[in-house]
Design an enzyme around this catalytic site. Sequence first.
Site, PDB file in Angstrom:
ATOM      1  N   CYS A  14      -7.527   9.537   8.495  1.00  0.00           N
ATOM      2  CA  CYS A  14      -6.774   9.061   7.344  1.00  0.00           C
ATOM      3  C   CYS A  14      -7.544   9.282   6.054  1.00  0.00           C
ATOM      4  O   CYS A  14      -8.675   8.821   5.907  1.00  0.00           O
ATOM      5  CB  CYS A  14      -6.459   7.573   7.527  1.00  0.00           C
ATOM      6  SG  CYS A  14      -5.514   6.854   6.179  1.00  0.00           S
ATOM      7  N   CYS A  72     -10.499   4.764   9.292  1.00  0.00           N
ATOM      8  CA  CYS A  72      -9.885   5.571  10.342  1.00  0.00           C
ATOM      9  C   CYS A  72     -10.168   7.041  10.042  1.00  0.00           C
ATOM     10  O   CYS A  72      -9.931   7.515   8.931  1.00  0.00           O
ATOM     11  CB  CYS A  72      -8.375   5.313  10.396  1.00  0.00           C
ATOM     12  SG  CYS A  72      -7.960   3.604  10.822  1.00  0.00           S
ATOM     13  N   CYS A  97      -9.482   0.876   1.162  1.00  0.00           N
ATOM     14  CA  CYS A  97      -9.309   0.414   2.540  1.00  0.00           C
ATOM     15  C   CYS A  97     -10.677   0.209   3.172  1.00  0.00           C
ATOM     16  O   CYS A  97     -11.649   0.866   2.791  1.00  0.00           O
ATOM     17  CB  CYS A  97      -8.511   1.450   3.334  1.00  0.00           C
ATOM     18  SG  CYS A  97      -7.966   0.888   4.965  1.00  0.00           S
ATOM     19  N   CYS A 111       7.183   3.478   0.369  1.00  0.00           N
ATOM     20  CA  CYS A 111       5.922   3.159   1.052  1.00  0.00           C
ATOM     21  C   CYS A 111       4.993   2.515   0.031  1.00  0.00           C
ATOM     22  O   CYS A 111       4.566   3.169  -0.928  1.00  0.00           O
ATOM     23  CB  CYS A 111       5.317   4.445   1.619  1.00  0.00           C
ATOM     24  SG  CYS A 111       3.737   4.214   2.468  1.00  0.00           S
ATOM     25  N   CYS A 116       2.047  10.889   5.433  1.00  0.00           N
ATOM     26  CA  CYS A 116       1.342   9.820   6.134  1.00  0.00           C
ATOM     27  C   CYS A 116      -0.136  10.159   6.288  1.00  0.00           C
ATOM     28  O   CYS A 116      -0.504  11.225   6.769  1.00  0.00           O
ATOM     29  CB  CYS A 116       1.983   9.615   7.506  1.00  0.00           C
ATOM     30  SG  CYS A 116       1.259   8.280   8.458  1.00  0.00           S
ATOM     31  N   GLU A 167      -1.369   4.169  -5.185  1.00  0.00           N
ATOM     32  CA  GLU A 167      -0.299   5.136  -5.021  1.00  0.00           C
ATOM     33  C   GLU A 167       0.798   4.537  -4.147  1.00  0.00           C
ATOM     34  O   GLU A 167       0.515   3.815  -3.185  1.00  0.00           O
ATOM     35  CB  GLU A 167      -0.826   6.423  -4.374  1.00  0.00           C
ATOM     36  CG  GLU A 167      -1.720   7.224  -5.305  1.00  0.00           C
ATOM     37  CD  GLU A 167      -2.241   8.512  -4.680  1.00  0.00           C
ATOM     38  OE1 GLU A 167      -2.732   9.361  -5.434  1.00  0.00           O
ATOM     39  OE2 GLU A 167      -2.155   8.664  -3.448  1.00  0.00           O
TER      40      GLU A 167
END
Length: 402
Positions: free
Chosen positions: A149, A146, A142, A135, A382, A122
């Site tokens: 996130c 975190c 990932c 972005c 974000c 994305e």
Amino acid sequence: MTLAAEAAPQGPAETSSVPPANTPSLVGLTRAGMAEALREIGTPEREIRMRVAQLWHWIYFQGAREFDVMLNVSKTMRQKLAEHFTLARPEVVEEQVSTDGTRKWLIRMPPVDRLDKGAEVECVYIPESDRGTLCVSSQVGCTLNCTFCHTGTQKLVRNLTTQEIVSQLIAAREMLGDFPGLTPPDNGLIPSGEGVRAVSNIVFMGMGEPLYNFENVRDAVEILSDGDGLSLSKRRITVSTSGVVPEIERLGAEAGAALAISLHAVRDDLRDKLVPLNKKYPIKQLLQACRDYPGASNARRITFEYVMLKGVNDSPAEARELVRLLKGIPAKINLIPFNPWPGAPYECSSWDTIEKFSDIVFNAGYASPVRTPRGRDILAACGQLKSETEKLRARARLAALD
């Protein structure tokens, strides 16, 4: 030889040759990659530099989709290029447009080898009156986990290639009508006007940890900032890291991009929970790497991102400690209201709490803008990005059962 050194431009060639399946695309290659591709099809060495310059202009400046339009390239060469290469872009599988004009695209990359099924990532476009920020993602999934996130809840599949990173911008500019001769869509805010580009800024803040894919990110920055093509200023290209300390100095020295640090806590015990990478590279080491970052100055400040989590990291004492930690670093602090996602273990700090935190930082001499949440309604804000791959596969499995 120069771009205009060949015979006078001819009309569009009848390039009827159809390249076989899995023919490589030239879109997203570095100059060295294009040169090597041309060598592989027998282009004389004396022509390589000129041919690369021609292709570079047509692909990255003009946004060409077909070799036929390259009228300063001979008909014979255009036919040869069409036999061996394409100018294919990744497929935009889905577009979502937020009520605030933010756009999120699910992009499917072609397979990189016979074992790869094609990556899906994305990327998000955030328009403002005088600029547009894209972005981009650097990995599929990932590894950092975190806890605040959404992207971190998806397992890492693989790194994106340089070509795949750059192709996100190519796809975005096409969707936005940002290449010569294209018309911008009429739904949603897109910056326009003399000297205004729809995409003026790039942030590596999408899926993945950019510094765990250093070489491909570095080479992508070179392509993005090349003045003969996409021509984005390195001051407008920001790479965000959660703190891969050994690669930070290299980023400044070899890429020259602006640096952003995903900080979010002022104590190691808390940051260990929020950003588990902190256990390997604690705050002291991370901030020393920032002090040593090549090119950092008051004119090129390092951005520290700080997500505001209710009752977790948002007290006045933590604001004062943040100021103390950053002493001597040319910095600005982006305060990010937490963007919720299904099953999130945190809540966003109250607006009053965020304002008090911001005032403490600002009064200490640091810019402390509160980032306005954008695209929350399409999970594009974000920390909310997560590839739709799992969702699409689930739908396919359900369809197969019907």
